[in-house]
Design a protein around this motif. Structure first.
Motif, PDB file in Angstrom:
ATOM      1  N   VAL A 125       2.065   6.591  -7.093  1.00 38.96           N
ATOM      2  CA  VAL A 125       1.056   7.599  -7.431  1.00 38.96           C
ATOM      3  C   VAL A 125       1.618   9.003  -7.266  1.00 38.96           C
ATOM      4  O   VAL A 125       1.480   9.864  -8.145  1.00 38.96           O
ATOM      5  CB  VAL A 125      -0.203   7.406  -6.563  1.00 38.96           C
ATOM      6  CG1 VAL A 125      -1.158   8.600  -6.725  1.00 38.96           C
ATOM      7  CG2 VAL A 125      -0.914   6.113  -6.930  1.00 38.96           C
ATOM      8  N   GLU A 126       2.277   9.253  -6.133  1.00 33.21           N
ATOM      9  CA  GLU A 126       2.834  10.584  -5.889  1.00 33.21           C
ATOM     10  C   GLU A 126       3.940  10.915  -6.882  1.00 33.21           C
ATOM     11  O   GLU A 126       4.091  12.072  -7.304  1.00 33.21           O
ATOM     12  CB  GLU A 126       3.362  10.678  -4.461  1.00 33.21           C
ATOM     13  CG  GLU A 126       2.291  10.611  -3.382  1.00 33.21           C
ATOM     14  CD  GLU A 126       1.330  11.781  -3.433  1.00 33.21           C
ATOM     15  OE1 GLU A 126       1.713  12.835  -3.987  1.00 33.21           O
ATOM     16  OE2 GLU A 126       0.201  11.647  -2.933  1.00 33.21           O
ATOM     17  N   SER A 155       8.982  14.604  -3.753  1.00 28.86           N
ATOM     18  CA  SER A 155       8.129  13.611  -3.107  1.00 28.86           C
ATOM     19  C   SER A 155       7.708  14.091  -1.734  1.00 28.86           C
ATOM     20  O   SER A 155       8.476  14.693  -0.993  1.00 28.86           O
ATOM     21  CB  SER A 155       8.872  12.281  -2.959  1.00 28.86           C
ATOM     22  OG  SER A 155       8.145  11.403  -2.142  1.00 28.86           O
ATOM     23  N   ARG A 164       2.612  12.423  -9.973  1.00 30.04           N
ATOM     24  CA  ARG A 164       1.946  13.718  -9.841  1.00 30.04           C
ATOM     25  C   ARG A 164       2.891  14.893 -10.017  1.00 30.04           C
ATOM     26  O   ARG A 164       2.462  16.027 -10.064  1.00 30.04           O
ATOM     27  CB  ARG A 164       1.285  13.828  -8.462  1.00 30.04           C
ATOM     28  CG  ARG A 164       0.031  12.998  -8.327  1.00 30.04           C
ATOM     29  CD  ARG A 164      -0.553  13.121  -6.936  1.00 30.04           C
ATOM     30  NE  ARG A 164      -1.761  12.312  -6.818  1.00 30.04           N
ATOM     31  CZ  ARG A 164      -2.342  11.995  -5.673  1.00 30.04           C
ATOM     32  NH1 ARG A 164      -1.799  12.417  -4.527  1.00 30.04           N
ATOM     33  NH2 ARG A 164      -3.438  11.259  -5.649  1.00 30.04           N
ATOM     34  N   HIS A 200       7.090  12.173   0.717  1.00 23.45           N
ATOM     35  CA  HIS A 200       7.543  11.223   1.726  1.00 23.45           C
ATOM     36  C   HIS A 200       8.883  11.678   2.295  1.00 23.45           C
ATOM     37  O   HIS A 200       9.606  12.445   1.713  1.00 23.45           O
ATOM     38  CB  HIS A 200       7.683   9.827   1.110  1.00 23.45           C
ATOM     39  CG  HIS A 200       6.425   9.328   0.507  1.00 23.45           C
ATOM     40  ND1 HIS A 200       5.337   8.951   1.253  1.00 23.45           N
ATOM     41  CD2 HIS A 200       6.053   9.154  -0.798  1.00 23.45           C
ATOM     42  CE1 HIS A 200       4.368   8.556   0.454  1.00 23.45           C
ATOM     43  NE2 HIS A 200       4.770   8.659  -0.788  1.00 23.45           N
ATOM     44  N   THR A 203       0.837  -1.204   0.000  1.00 17.24           N
ATOM     45  CA  THR A 203       0.000   0.000   0.000  1.00 17.24           C
ATOM     46  C   THR A 203       0.869   1.250   0.000  1.00 17.24           C
ATOM     47  O   THR A 203       0.592   2.223  -0.725  1.00 17.24           O
ATOM     48  CB  THR A 203      -0.929  -0.004   1.226  1.00 17.24           C
ATOM     49  OG1 THR A 203      -1.772  -1.166   1.172  1.00 17.24           O
ATOM     50  CG2 THR A 203      -1.785   1.247   1.264  1.00 17.24           C
ATOM     51  N   LEU A 204       1.930   1.238   0.788  1.00 17.65           N
ATOM     52  CA  LEU A 204       2.848   2.378   0.808  1.00 17.65           C
ATOM     53  C   LEU A 204       3.553   2.519  -0.538  1.00 17.65           C
ATOM     54  O   LEU A 204       3.717   3.638  -1.051  1.00 17.65           O
ATOM     55  CB  LEU A 204       3.863   2.197   1.940  1.00 17.65           C
ATOM     56  CG  LEU A 204       4.906   3.304   2.105  1.00 17.65           C
ATOM     57  CD1 LEU A 204       4.248   4.665   2.270  1.00 17.65           C
ATOM     58  CD2 LEU A 204       5.815   3.001   3.282  1.00 17.65           C
ATOM     59  N   GLU A 218       2.422   1.674  -3.413  1.00 17.11           N
ATOM     60  CA  GLU A 218       1.454   2.229  -4.366  1.00 17.11           C
ATOM     61  C   GLU A 218       1.343   3.739  -4.212  1.00 17.11           C
ATOM     62  O   GLU A 218       1.272   4.475  -5.209  1.00 17.11           O
ATOM     63  CB  GLU A 218       0.092   1.556  -4.169  1.00 17.11           C
ATOM     64  CG  GLU A 218      -0.904   1.913  -5.240  1.00 17.11           C
ATOM     65  CD  GLU A 218      -1.830   0.763  -5.579  1.00 17.11           C
ATOM     66  OE1 GLU A 218      -2.540   0.873  -6.588  1.00 17.11           O
ATOM     67  OE2 GLU A 218      -1.835  -0.257  -4.860  1.00 17.11           O
ATOM     68  N   SER A 219       1.373   4.223  -2.975  1.00 25.07           N
ATOM     69  CA  SER A 219       1.304   5.674  -2.772  1.00 25.07           C
ATOM     70  C   SER A 219       2.547   6.373  -3.313  1.00 25.07           C
ATOM     71  O   SER A 219       2.464   7.488  -3.840  1.00 25.07           O
ATOM     72  CB  SER A 219       1.115   5.988  -1.284  1.00 25.07           C
ATOM     73  OG  SER A 219       2.311   5.785  -0.549  1.00 25.07           O
TER      74      SER A 219
END
Length: 413
Positions: free
Chosen positions: A385-386, A401, A389, A403, A378-379, A381-382
């Motif tokens: 996605v980011e 980023s 962007r 993160h 899940t992380l 995937e984020s």
């Protein structure tokens, strides 16, 4: 919404039907909004055998065997990078490109494809390379080759939209290279606890395991420090030790065990990841050990430790400092310093059944709460996605980023 596509370059990635480096297979197969294609070599990095797979995640490219030959090893890296680049340039509809170390030519191939496609690049750092080569004594710090490799490392990190690392503790390294930590995110190794019951008695019979057995399941290479396992076995004849794996040091270790009559040690070939769970469940304690390299104290995220914990095994290790962001001594077993493996193994052997059961329960809880592959996917995937962007691919940025390596330290997923 249509699913996005990510192209992954990792020479050493393996499907779960094999043993060893299955991190990418496990993470990318769990993505919900992305389809992945992993370009990997068709050769087991440790055992040097070739393999095939029907896993649709994988595209395998042939590389030559290189055991005992540094020239052939480097040639294999170059050949893999060239063939992976050619594959990537032919692919259509790719939304992000992901390149994984340790060697830097796979991320370099990923950068070439990302630049040509004007897509974001994500670099995964599983090993601080070339620092680990320096630590192994195979590369002189400050040499022309070392400076070239550090320059390539810095080039790739600066052009990556995001940098994925497997452990906290590497902040100083990135800072020395001038990399903004805001685009570095920790996605640790891990596993998912399988709650299907294992008939332990049947598993022990099937796999020929008797008595109190300590298992090491992993690579047999210079960095793994397996001479310390033989030393521990010599000092604890009442403990059976099972060494499961392959690597360049295995033949020498087997010869030493035979020469010194270490009869309570058994060497076996590796088993596929899907079969490992039952073998581990038939044992009593999992061994994690590494050579006393200073670099390894910065931070560790060893797959074998999470496999042990998920199987309900207490863990012993000589890397308490390196594992500080995973667990502490006494939490899920016994951890010590570089020369403490024998003492740690003895302590778990002498512990009561109740204490070992408490360690086992704590370990399974730790994996579920903090080191789940599903949560890590899940992380990941984020991160993808980011990364998509940001501005159109082109000039590198230092903080594109959201993160950050520091923000992930307190809550490794």
């Amino acid at each position: 919404m249509s699913r996005r596509k990510v192209l992954v370059f990792n020479q050493f990635a393996m499907p779960r039907t094999q043993w060893g480096l299955t991190r990418n297979a496990e993470l990318f197969s769990r993505l919900t909004g992305w389809d992945a294609r992993i370009v990997a070599a068709n050769r087991d990095h440790y055992g040097q055998g070739t393999f095939t797979t029907t896993d649709p995640l994988f595209t395998l490219v042939p590389v030559p065997a290189y055991a005992g030959s540094s020239v052939r090893r480097v040639a294999g890296w170059v050949l893999f990078a060239a063939r992976a680049t050619a594959i990537g340039l032919r692919m259509r509809g790719v939304d992000a490109v992901y390149g994984s170390s340790p060697h830097l030519l796979a991320p370099l191939a990923a950068w070439v494809v990302a630049a040509a496609r004007r897509k974001p690049l994500v670099v995964e750092v599983r090993d601080l390379w070339p620092e680990s080569i320096v630590e192994a004594g195979l590369l002189h710090r400050g040499s022309r080759l070392h400076r070239l490799l550090v320059g390539l490392e810095t080039f790739l990190y600066r052009r990556a939209r995001s940098i994925v690392v497997v452990t906290p503790g590497w902040e100083d390294h990135f800072a020395r290279l001038g990399i903004d930590l805001a685009k570095v995110v920790v996605i640790p190794n891990g596993t998912d606890v399988d709650d299907r019951p294992v008939d332990r008695a049947a598993a022990r019979t099937r796999h020929g395991i008797t008595g109190f057995t300590a298992v090491y399941a992993g690579a047999h290479g210079p960095a793994n420090g397996l001479d310390q396992v033989l030393d521990a076995a010599k000092g604890l004849p009442e403990v059976r030790v099972l060494l499961l794996g392959a690597g360049s040091e295995k033949a020498r270790l087997m010869e030493r065990a035979a020469r010194e009559a270490v009869t309570n040690v058994e060497f076996r070939d590796p088993v596929p990841k899907d079969e490992l769970r039952e073998v581990l469940a038939a044992c009593d304690v999992g061994i994690h050990v590494l050579a006393p390299w200073q670099l390894l104290q910065a931070g560790l995220s060893p797959n074998k430790v999470f496999d042990y914990l998920a199987a309900g095994l207490p863990v012993v290790s000589n890397c308490a400092t390196g594992l500080r962001d995973v667990m502490t001594d006494g939490e899920c077993g016994r951890l010590g310093g570089p020369d403490d493996l024998t003492g740690c193994l003895s302590a778990v052997h002498e512990a009561s059944d109740h204490q070992r059961a408490l360690w086992a329960t704590a370990g399974r809880t730790l994996v579920t709460d903090r080191f789940s592959r599903t949560a890590s996917a899940t992380l990941l995937e984020s991160v993808l996605v980011e990364s998509c962007r940001g501005p159109e691919y082109g000039h590198h940025t230092q903080s594109s980023s959201p993160h950050g390596i520091t923000s992930e330290r307190a809550g490794n997923p």
